[in-house]
Every structure is written in C-alpha cells, then in structure tokens.
Design an enzyme around this catalytic site. Structure first.
Site, PDB file in Angstrom:
ATOM      1  N   CYS A 157       0.816  -1.218   0.000  1.00  0.00           N
ATOM      2  CA  CYS A 157       0.000   0.000   0.000  1.00  0.00           C
ATOM      3  C   CYS A 157       0.848   1.266   0.000  1.00  0.00           C
ATOM      4  CB  CYS A 157      -0.976  -0.008   1.177  1.00  0.00           C
ATOM      5  SG  CYS A 157      -0.225   0.078   2.830  1.00  0.00           S
ATOM      6  N   HIS A 209      -2.308   1.356   6.924  1.00  0.00           N
ATOM      7  CA  HIS A 209      -2.731   1.308   5.523  1.00  0.00           C
ATOM      8  C   HIS A 209      -2.883   2.719   4.976  1.00  0.00           C
ATOM      9  CE1 HIS A 209      -4.287  -0.800   2.037  1.00  0.00           C
ATOM     10  NE2 HIS A 209      -5.331   0.006   1.987  1.00  0.00           N
ATOM     11  N   HIS A 221      -6.166   1.733  -3.937  1.00  0.00           N
ATOM     12  CA  HIS A 221      -5.195   1.294  -2.928  1.00  0.00           C
ATOM     13  C   HIS A 221      -4.792  -0.142  -3.203  1.00  0.00           C
ATOM     14  CE1 HIS A 221      -8.278  -0.884  -0.189  1.00  0.00           C
ATOM     15  NE2 HIS A 221      -8.894  -0.579  -1.315  1.00  0.00           N
TER      16      HIS A 221
END
Length: 258
Positions: A157, A209, A221
């Site tokens: 990510c 994240h 993402h």
C-alpha cells in the site's frame, strides 16, 4: 561512504542478510544508495531517495561516482515496462525506474553502460490535475499486493503511494505510518481533492494502511491487489461485497493546489 546503484530491474531489500528474512522494501533499477557495511554476498544499504535501510545482494549493485550519485532520479521510465540495454544486453525495467546520469541516451556507471533512446518521464513537469492522477494510478490496477513491493510487478500500500508520488515529483517516506506525518490535514472527505492520501489504523490506533483518493467516494489502494473501492467517513467498503475492510484515521494533502 561508498555510493552504489541498482543494476537489476528489482532488488529485494531484506531485514537481515539472508534470503529467509522479511523483504522490507525494494531497490528499483537506477536507484542510488549508500553502502553502510557489507559481507561476502550482501550489502547493508541506505536508499538515497527515502533513507530506508536494508540488506540487498551485492551482485544487484555497482559502484558509481559521487557526481553521478547526485544526479539520481531526474528522469524516470514512463511505461509499465521499458526495454533498455545494460552492458550490451536487453533488460526490461518497471515503471518509474531511474535513468540516472543519462545523457543523449547513454549513461556510464564507471565500467557499466546503459543505453536507452526512448521517452522519459520528468517528475518536475508532471501534471497533478485529477485526470492525470487517474491515468497514472490506473497503470497499477490489478497489480498483486506484495509486502515490501513498490513496482507494477508487485506492490504494497505505501509502496504504491510512494511510487505514484515520485512520478508526480513529490517525495514521500516509505511506510504508511511515516507518510502520515507528511502534508496538511484535510478535515472531511467532502473537502478532499483527487490525489489526497487517506490513512487507516488498526484496533491499537497504529497507522497500517494508505490509499489515494480519486474523489470523496472512491479510493485506489493496494489491498490484495491494486483496486478501486468505496470510502466513507468510517473507512473503506470493498466494492465487490461491501465488507468494511479499513478504518479511516486521517486525510492528508501533499499535492499543490491548482
């Protein structure tokens, strides 16, 4: 300090000098680093772009002069994969590889030669309007998630966000928790712009994240793969089954206002 440069398409950067240890990040072709220490087969390096440290195989590096080291990252490869020649042999390198010290289609890294006559990507002149950001991020769609990865061959990510922003001329740190310390906070999703970063935390409140907002309702993402999902003020809703996957913590803006 010994200066070096990555001479393979992608080099795993590991926590310890062993293939069995965690891959914490990667070096990409043309990316410069400093060698902090070395063993017979491994080099402990610090990346010049983000200061990230780890161990990579010594055969994935060649030493370069300090003048060339200082030129790193001014021109990047623009395609999903790009064909060039390294010491007279073909090599395919991923999007965003550095054409370090390249002049008139050639670079000389001491005894090693790079030859490339194609188009280049200049981060200093990259457009940051909504359409351009969409076109750029969509190049990564369906790239598989890979812990420590930061290329179209496999990406995590924060690697996805860092690589995208590098192409836009905005330097970011490597990990999501580090990236969350950068930029200006945006209070509400309704105030966001395409390219703003959304950060998410776990039950302990740790940032784990990050993704790039396409608009106030969608985020791109890397989660399983690079994908587009729904987002609201609580967090991410997976588009295919509407499961809640990530809890929104903070939104940051780093791209310049147009």
């Amino acid at each position: 300090m010994i200066r070096a440069i990555c001479c393979v398409p992608v080099s795993p950067l590991r926590a310890e000098p062993s293939h069995r240890t965690e891959m914490v990040s990667q070096l990409i072709f043309g990316e410069c680093c400093e060698i902090l220490e070395s063993t017979k087969d491994w080099a402990h390096i610090r990346g010049s772009y983000d200061g990230y440290e780890g161990w990579c195989q010594s055969t994935h590096l060649v030493e370069i002069d300090e003048a060339d080291y200082e030129k790193g990252g001014n021109a990047l490869t623009p395609e999903w994969v790009t064909n060039l020649e390294y010491n007279g042999h073909p090599m395919m390198v991923p999007l965003g590889s550095s054409l370090t010290a390249m002049k008139n289609g050639r670079a000389q890294w001491r005894k090693n030669q790079v030859h490339y006559k194609g188009k280049t990507w200049d981060p200093a002149t990259a457009s940051t309007d909504a359409k351009s950001i969409r076109q750029l991020t969509f190049k990564f769609l369906n790239t598989p998630y890979l812990w420590g990865g930061k290329t179209v061959f496999g990406i995590d990510c924060s690697g996805f966000v860092q690589t995208t922003y590098r192409l836009l001329g905005i330097p970011l740190l490597r990990d999501a928790s580090q990236q969350a310390t950068q930029g200006e906070s945006v209070g509400f999703l309704e105030e966001t712009k395409t390219g703003d970063l959304a950060f998410f935390d776990n039950e302990e409140g740790k940032i784990t994240h990050v993704g790039i907002l396409l608009n106030a309702n969608e985020i791109i993402h890397s989660s399983g793969k690079v994908r587009i999902d729904k987002i609201d003020n609580v967090g991410i809703l997976r588009s295919d089954d509407f499961q809640r996957t990530h809890h929104l913590r903070v939104i940051k803006r780093l791209l310049p206002d147009k």
